[in-house]
Design a protein around this motif. Structure first.
Motif, PDB file in Angstrom:
ATOM      1  N   ILE A   7       0.846  -1.185   0.000  1.00  0.00           N
ATOM      2  CA  ILE A   7       0.000   0.000   0.000  1.00  0.00           C
ATOM      3  C   ILE A   7       0.883   1.238   0.000  1.00  0.00           C
ATOM      4  O   ILE A   7       1.779   1.376   0.831  1.00  0.00           O
ATOM      5  CB  ILE A   7      -0.938   0.016   1.224  1.00  0.00           C
ATOM      6  CG1 ILE A   7      -1.919  -1.158   1.152  1.00  0.00           C
ATOM      7  CG2 ILE A   7      -1.706   1.329   1.304  1.00  0.00           C
ATOM      8  CD1 ILE A   7      -2.900  -1.217   2.291  1.00  0.00           C
ATOM      9  N   GLN A   8       0.633   2.132  -0.967  1.00  0.00           N
ATOM     10  CA  GLN A   8       1.381   3.365  -1.059  1.00  0.00           C
ATOM     11  C   GLN A   8       0.410   4.525  -1.240  1.00  0.00           C
ATOM     12  O   GLN A   8      -0.556   4.425  -2.002  1.00  0.00           O
ATOM     13  CB  GLN A   8       2.362   3.328  -2.234  1.00  0.00           C
ATOM     14  CG  GLN A   8       3.464   2.292  -2.072  1.00  0.00           C
ATOM     15  CD  GLN A   8       4.417   2.289  -3.244  1.00  0.00           C
ATOM     16  OE1 GLN A   8       4.196   3.007  -4.239  1.00  0.00           O
ATOM     17  NE2 GLN A   8       5.482   1.507  -3.137  1.00  0.00           N
ATOM     18  N   PHE A   9       0.628   5.612  -0.503  1.00  0.00           N
ATOM     19  CA  PHE A   9      -0.200   6.800  -0.612  1.00  0.00           C
ATOM     20  C   PHE A   9       0.594   7.882  -1.331  1.00  0.00           C
ATOM     21  O   PHE A   9       1.758   8.150  -0.993  1.00  0.00           O
ATOM     22  CB  PHE A   9      -0.612   7.300   0.773  1.00  0.00           C
ATOM     23  CG  PHE A   9      -1.623   6.412   1.446  1.00  0.00           C
ATOM     24  CD1 PHE A   9      -2.628   5.792   0.711  1.00  0.00           C
ATOM     25  CD2 PHE A   9      -1.570   6.199   2.808  1.00  0.00           C
ATOM     26  CE1 PHE A   9      -3.554   4.987   1.323  1.00  0.00           C
ATOM     27  CE2 PHE A   9      -2.498   5.392   3.438  1.00  0.00           C
ATOM     28  CZ  PHE A   9      -3.498   4.778   2.691  1.00  0.00           C
ATOM     29  N   SER A  10      -0.066   8.487  -2.308  1.00  0.00           N
ATOM     30  CA  SER A  10       0.583   9.603  -2.992  1.00  0.00           C
ATOM     31  C   SER A  10       0.670  10.812  -2.070  1.00  0.00           C
ATOM     32  O   SER A  10       1.582  11.630  -2.163  1.00  0.00           O
ATOM     33  CB  SER A  10      -0.181   9.961  -4.275  1.00  0.00           C
ATOM     34  OG  SER A  10      -1.544  10.278  -3.965  1.00  0.00           O
ATOM     35  N   ASN A  11      -0.308  10.924  -1.172  1.00  0.00           N
ATOM     36  CA  ASN A  11      -0.322  12.033  -0.211  1.00  0.00           C
ATOM     37  C   ASN A  11       0.223  11.523   1.118  1.00  0.00           C
ATOM     38  O   ASN A  11      -0.378  10.661   1.766  1.00  0.00           O
ATOM     39  CB  ASN A  11      -1.747  12.553  -0.043  1.00  0.00           C
ATOM     40  CG  ASN A  11      -1.799  13.823   0.800  1.00  0.00           C
ATOM     41  OD1 ASN A  11      -0.827  14.170   1.483  1.00  0.00           O
ATOM     42  ND2 ASN A  11      -2.923  14.518   0.749  1.00  0.00           N
ATOM     43  N   PRO A  12       1.350  11.994   1.566  1.00  0.00           N
ATOM     44  CA  PRO A  12       1.960  11.469   2.800  1.00  0.00           C
ATOM     45  C   PRO A  12       1.158  11.803   4.052  1.00  0.00           C
ATOM     46  O   PRO A  12       1.409  11.229   5.110  1.00  0.00           O
ATOM     47  CB  PRO A  12       3.331  12.149   2.823  1.00  0.00           C
ATOM     48  CG  PRO A  12       3.156  13.387   2.005  1.00  0.00           C
ATOM     49  CD  PRO A  12       2.165  13.046   0.938  1.00  0.00           C
ATOM     50  N   SER A  13       0.198  12.717   3.941  1.00  0.00           N
ATOM     51  CA  SER A  13      -0.573  13.081   5.137  1.00  0.00           C
ATOM     52  C   SER A  13      -1.724  12.120   5.413  1.00  0.00           C
ATOM     53  O   SER A  13      -2.377  12.212   6.456  1.00  0.00           O
ATOM     54  CB  SER A  13      -1.129  14.502   4.979  1.00  0.00           C
ATOM     55  OG  SER A  13      -2.032  14.569   3.890  1.00  0.00           O
ATOM     56  N   LEU A  14      -2.016  11.212   4.466  1.00  0.00           N
ATOM     57  CA  LEU A  14      -3.107  10.269   4.661  1.00  0.00           C
ATOM     58  C   LEU A  14      -2.696   9.173   5.639  1.00  0.00           C
ATOM     59  O   LEU A  14      -1.522   8.792   5.728  1.00  0.00           O
ATOM     60  CB  LEU A  14      -3.512   9.638   3.324  1.00  0.00           C
ATOM     61  CG  LEU A  14      -4.108  10.592   2.281  1.00  0.00           C
ATOM     62  CD1 LEU A  14      -4.420   9.822   1.004  1.00  0.00           C
ATOM     63  CD2 LEU A  14      -5.363  11.256   2.822  1.00  0.00           C
ATOM     64  N   VAL A  15      -3.686   8.657   6.373  1.00  0.00           N
ATOM     65  CA  VAL A  15      -3.441   7.571   7.328  1.00  0.00           C
ATOM     66  C   VAL A  15      -4.483   6.481   7.105  1.00  0.00           C
ATOM     67  O   VAL A  15      -5.499   6.688   6.434  1.00  0.00           O
ATOM     68  CB  VAL A  15      -3.523   8.069   8.790  1.00  0.00           C
ATOM     69  CG1 VAL A  15      -2.429   9.078   9.075  1.00  0.00           C
ATOM     70  CG2 VAL A  15      -4.901   8.659   9.076  1.00  0.00           C
ATOM     71  N   CYS A  16      -4.259   5.303   7.675  1.00  0.00           N
ATOM     72  CA  CYS A  16      -5.218   4.199   7.606  1.00  0.00           C
ATOM     73  C   CYS A  16      -6.251   4.340   8.721  1.00  0.00           C
ATOM     74  O   CYS A  16      -5.900   4.684   9.863  1.00  0.00           O
ATOM     75  CB  CYS A  16      -4.509   2.858   7.733  1.00  0.00           C
ATOM     76  SG  CYS A  16      -3.568   2.394   6.268  1.00  0.00           S
ATOM     77  N   LYS A  17      -7.493   4.083   8.401  1.00  0.00           N
ATOM     78  CA  LYS A  17      -8.560   4.087   9.388  1.00  0.00           C
ATOM     79  C   LYS A  17      -8.882   2.639   9.765  1.00  0.00           C
ATOM     80  O   LYS A  17      -9.169   1.809   8.911  1.00  0.00           O
ATOM     81  CB  LYS A  17      -9.816   4.773   8.846  1.00  0.00           C
ATOM     82  CG  LYS A  17     -10.973   4.798   9.844  1.00  0.00           C
ATOM     83  CD  LYS A  17     -12.211   5.459   9.239  1.00  0.00           C
ATOM     84  CE  LYS A  17     -13.368   5.443  10.229  1.00  0.00           C
ATOM     85  NZ  LYS A  17     -14.591   6.050   9.643  1.00  0.00           N
ATOM     86  N   LEU A  18      -8.846   2.349  11.062  1.00  0.00           N
ATOM     87  CA  LEU A  18      -9.070   0.991  11.541  1.00  0.00           C
ATOM     88  C   LEU A  18     -10.564   0.750  11.724  1.00  0.00           C
ATOM     89  O   LEU A  18     -11.234   1.428  12.513  1.00  0.00           O
ATOM     90  CB  LEU A  18      -8.336   0.765  12.866  1.00  0.00           C
ATOM     91  CG  LEU A  18      -8.550  -0.603  13.527  1.00  0.00           C
ATOM     92  CD1 LEU A  18      -7.993  -1.706  12.636  1.00  0.00           C
ATOM     93  CD2 LEU A  18      -7.883  -0.640  14.895  1.00  0.00           C
ATOM     94  N   ASN A  19     -11.110  -0.208  10.992  1.00  0.00           N
ATOM     95  CA  ASN A  19     -12.493  -0.630  11.172  1.00  0.00           C
ATOM     96  C   ASN A  19     -12.520  -1.813  12.129  1.00  0.00           C
ATOM     97  O   ASN A  19     -11.913  -2.849  11.859  1.00  0.00           O
ATOM     98  CB  ASN A  19     -13.120  -1.045   9.831  1.00  0.00           C
ATOM     99  CG  ASN A  19     -13.269   0.138   8.903  1.00  0.00           C
ATOM    100  OD1 ASN A  19     -13.590   1.243   9.335  1.00  0.00           O
ATOM    101  ND2 ASN A  19     -13.005  -0.075   7.622  1.00  0.00           N
TER     102      ASN A  19
END
Length: 420
Positions: A7-19
């Motif tokens: 998993i790679q995010f183009s925007n470094p400010s994004l985070v994973c949300k835990l469901n």
């Protein structure tokens, strides 16, 4: 939180949300009960203030009661249409499973006939004996020997205290339908921290007693006058370690045992009269609570409850305020018994000690006395041949009320509010 591989995010400010499912969270049980309660109240049910897991609904022609234990429910009433309506509503809202007429609930086995209803935990008792290898043990007539007085450090420490705690915990659940073992379990629970070899021998004797009375349980006859009555008793300074006393009570609705308790008193007492008076005060609180709870079932008593005590001094203290000089050292909260007696909540009556069934909850007895008092508590063994002959055809699935049992299983979290 570290991102999973790939998993790679183009925007470094994004985070994973835990469901995460509601199960496993600390507030899970609270949120579930709040959701279920809100749903039932919106359907017209009223939550009892004296038993928060009880919900009732009353109309001009029907009465329905619903009792909740986590996600298992018992539904009872005299209107089949209302029962069907609430079941369909719960199924649409929570996807429940209807288990039909009440026969087995949380280890409690229910047998019904025209004579009444019995509750027992036979399968639970068999599983307990099987896990402890006591299915082939030799039965004993009583739970404890009369001369036995358990206390701390009476022998060498038991080698497996965890096993002792597990056994006591499982036996505690068995007391839900077995008042005959209540006193023995009350004694054994006092040594959970540091059990000894003698304590383990005592718990083995309880298991051997259960081996001989596997099918024993409570019988609720269908033909009796509904009236609340209770019995109270105590045993003075029997604890060798603290010299505190044991108090107990039994509450009957008609001839049916509905509440009982055996407990060591919080403080040491100077006399047997004080001990009996404290026990009387505890029993009076239970009478008042049962009166409030039965009001939710629209069982209104026109006559006061009856409370039986075999101690003359305790009855005189409760009924006559001139005994103030003899009771100055007793805490104020004990005098609630006198207050409730004056308010005509109950009548206080004498009873011979030989007929006092609460002795089973306060002391160890000889087999003859034990077996004489046990039927007075409404305890019977449904699997005994003698009871099968007495009751004729035995117990079947028919019953005078319409009982339905539901099981609500949390499978999908879609019904949970997003804020939860």
């Amino acid at each position: 939180m570290k991102l999973p591989q790939g998993i790679q995010f183009s925007n470094p400010s994004l985070v994973c949300k835990l469901n995460k499912s509601l199960y496993g969270l600390k507030q899970a049980s609270r949120q579930w009960f709040a959701k279920l309660s809100h749903s039932l109240i919106s359907l017209g049910y009223k939550q009892s203030h004296h038993g928060h897991s009880l919900f009732t609904k009353t109309t001009q022609s029907s009465f329905t009661a619903l009792l909740i234990y986590v996600d298992d429910l018992i539904l009872a009433g005299n209107d089949p249409k209302e029962i069907t309506t609430v079941k369909n509503y719960l199924h649409r809202t929570f996807k429940i499973k209807d288990l039909g007429d009440l026969r087995y609930f949380l280890g409690l086995e229910v047998a019904r006939s025209k004579h009444g209803i019995t509750l027992c935990q036979r399968k639970y008792a068999i599983d307990l004996l099987s896990d402890t290898n006591f299915l082939t043990s030799k039965p004993v007539p009583t739970t404890m020997v009369r001369s036995t007085h358990l206390h701390q450090n009476d022998s060498k420490p038991y080698s497996n205290p965890l096993l002792y705690r597990q056994l006591v915990g499982r036996l505690l659940y068995l007391t839900n339908t077995r008042p005959d073992i209540t006193f023995a379990i009350q004694q054994l629970t006092q040594f959970m921290a540091n059990p000894t070899i003698n304590h383990h021998k005592a718990i083995n004797r309880v298991l051997r007693y259960i081996k001989g009375t596997i099918g024993q349980g409570l019988f609720y006859p269908s033909n009796y006058i509904i009236h609340l009555k209770g019995y109270t008793d105590s045993d003075w300074a029997t604890c060798p370690d603290t010299r505190r006393s044991i108090s107990g009570y039994c509450m009957f609705l008609g001839n049916s045992l509905v509440s009982w308790k055996a407990k060591k008193q919080n403080t040491a007492s100077r006399s047997s009269s004080e001990v009996e008076y404290r026990a009387l005060a505890i029993a009076s609180c239970e009478v008042q609570w049962l009166t409030y709870l039965l009001n939710d079932f629209h069982v209104i008593f026109k006559t006061p409850a009856l409370l039986y005590c075999d101690n003359d001094s305790a009855r005189h203290i409760a009924a006559n305020s001139v005994f103030h000089e003899k009771t100055k050292h007793i805490e104020i909260d004990c005098h609630v018994a006198r207050e409730r007696l004056q308010n005509n909540l109950f009548h206080l009556l004498p009873i011979p000690t030989s007929e006092q069934g609460v002795d089973l909850l306060t002391k160890a007895l000889e087999p003859s006395t034990f077996n004489y008092l046990l039927p007075k508590l409404g305890v019977l063994n449904l699997y005994s041949l003698a009871w099968g002959v007495l009751l004729g055809t035995g117990f079947s699935g028919s019953f005078v009320f319409s009982f339905q049992m539901l099981s609500c299983v949390h499978k999908e979290p879609e019904y949970i509010d997003s804020e939860a």
